[in-house]
Write an enzyme that holds these catalytic residues in place. Structure first.
Site, PDB file in Angstrom:
ATOM      1  N   HIS A 191       0.822  -1.204   0.000  1.00 37.12           N
ATOM      2  CA  HIS A 191       0.000   0.000   0.000  1.00 37.12           C
ATOM      3  C   HIS A 191       0.857   1.255   0.000  1.00 37.12           C
ATOM      4  CE1 HIS A 191       0.922  -0.646   4.262  1.00 37.12           C
ATOM      5  NE2 HIS A 191       0.690   0.645   4.473  1.00 37.12           N
ATOM      6  N   ASP A 236       0.624   4.945   1.874  1.00 36.43           N
ATOM      7  CA  ASP A 236      -0.109   5.538   2.992  1.00 36.43           C
ATOM      8  C   ASP A 236      -1.087   6.604   2.514  1.00 36.43           C
ATOM      9  OD1 ASP A 236       1.162   3.989   4.900  1.00 36.43           O
ATOM     10  OD2 ASP A 236       2.756   5.442   5.239  1.00 36.43           O
ATOM     11  N   ARG A 255       4.983   6.903  13.656  1.00 33.61           N
ATOM     12  CA  ARG A 255       5.066   7.404  12.280  1.00 33.61           C
ATOM     13  C   ARG A 255       4.494   8.807  12.173  1.00 33.61           C
ATOM     14  NH1 ARG A 255       1.289   4.609   8.080  1.00 33.61           N
ATOM     15  NH2 ARG A 255      -0.025   6.435   8.436  1.00 33.61           N
ATOM     16  N   HIS A 259       4.716   0.014   0.356  1.00 34.39           N
ATOM     17  CA  HIS A 259       5.422  -0.782   1.361  1.00 34.39           C
ATOM     18  C   HIS A 259       4.511  -1.860   1.929  1.00 34.39           C
ATOM     19  CE1 HIS A 259       3.490   2.523   3.541  1.00 34.39           C
ATOM     20  NE2 HIS A 259       3.524   1.774   4.625  1.00 34.39           N
TER      21      HIS A 259
END
Length: 302
Positions: A117, A119, A293, A278
């Site tokens: 995917h 983000d 994150r 990723h």
């Protein structure tokens, strides 16, 4: 709700052949990724260091930094150097820094990020990049894979490139995230985050590269497939659409386009969400894996 939209950054000048970098750079794979050393990310980035890192990010798609024992406040400050930060509508947040999403997995909470995917591609304005720091991780397992989606597009057969050149795709957060929300939460998240449409092939706003911009986590279907495709029966149309979309999804799974990082505490990965996907490998349950994150707002894909 999405934060205020940032204007796209001015294009970063290409480095000169004899550019002297203020840190070391070691390429990770031929396709994607580089390890950056000789830098302390606790310190604010001056303009030369900022520009050099931004150029490296565009070139290598993901940068890795070891032994960076930064505080949450320093993490936020580092990310803010590259743009305005978003607050995720589903993930848990750091109590003092809502811009930091928390990933806390253990025997009580199994991870589910094991799908390729990009983000927040489900936002009208997806992210420019993400900066992920490892707080705690198992000695073995819990790696993350990144994929160069500019290279994935470049290696597509020419007839496929021609076919998808004008396609638009729908991105939606609820098919993946909806399972962890109550009906009331789903309704609230949906009201603030409707499904959006993006080009299947986007152009990187800084490098000019063409990028395959669909992912199996959030892309649900093509928005204009029927407008561009002749068909005999409805079932031919839908099955052919799903076959093509699955074919495009599978490009991310090619090892030739990937790099894999073995995490250590205080390792940081900084990746370009416009050009990379990723996958967080879920092979460590029930061990503990804790990450933070920060996600930097980008620009509308074109």
């Amino acid at each position: 709700m999405q934060q205020a939209v940032c204007a796209p950054k001015a294009r970063v000048p290409d480095p000169s052949p004899d550019e002297s970098l203020p840190f070391t750079v070691e390429r990770a794979t031929p396709a994607i990724g580089a390890y950056v050393g000789g830098i302390d990310l606790r310190d604010p980035l001056d303009e030369p260091a900022y520009l050099a890192l931004r150029r490296l990010l565009i070139r290598y798609k993901v940068l890795f930094f070891r032994d960076q024992d930064i505080t949450p406040a320093q993490h936020v400050a580092l990310a803010q150097r590259f743009g305005e930060l978003e607050v995720h509508p589903v993930f848990a947040h750091h109590p003092d820094h809502p811009e930091l999403a928390l990933f806390d997995k253990s025997g009580e909470k199994r991870g589910h990020e094991n799908i390729f995917h990009s983000d927040v591609s489900w936002r009208e304005v997806p992210s420019m990049g993400s900066i992920l720091r490892c707080v705690e991780c198992p000695r073995v397992g819990g790696d993350t894979i990144w994929v160069n989606m500019a290279l994935a597009y470049d290696k597509l057969p020419e007839d496929v490139k021609t076919r998808i050149a004008t396609f638009q795709a729908v991105h939606d957060l609820l098919p993946l995230f909806g399972k962890v929300l109550s009906p009331e939460q789903r309704a609230s998240v949906r009201a603030q985050n409707p499904a959006v449409t993006h080009p299947v092939v986007r152009t990187h706003p800084e490098s000019g590269e063409k990028i395959l911009f669909v992912n199996e986590a959030f892309t649900t279907h093509f928005a204009n497939y029927a407008d561009t495709t002749a068909y005999r029966f409805g079932f031919d149309l839908k099955l052919a659409e799903m076959d093509l979309l699955q074919y495009l999804f599978r490009q991310a799974a090619a090892p030739e386009y990937q790099v894999r990082l073995k995490w250590q505490p205080n390792t940081i990965a900084f990746w370009d969400n416009r050009a990379a996907q990723h996958y967080a490998v879920q092979d460590y349950y029930p061990a503990v894996r804790r990450m933070m994150r920060a996600t930097i707002i980008g620009d509308r894909p074109v």
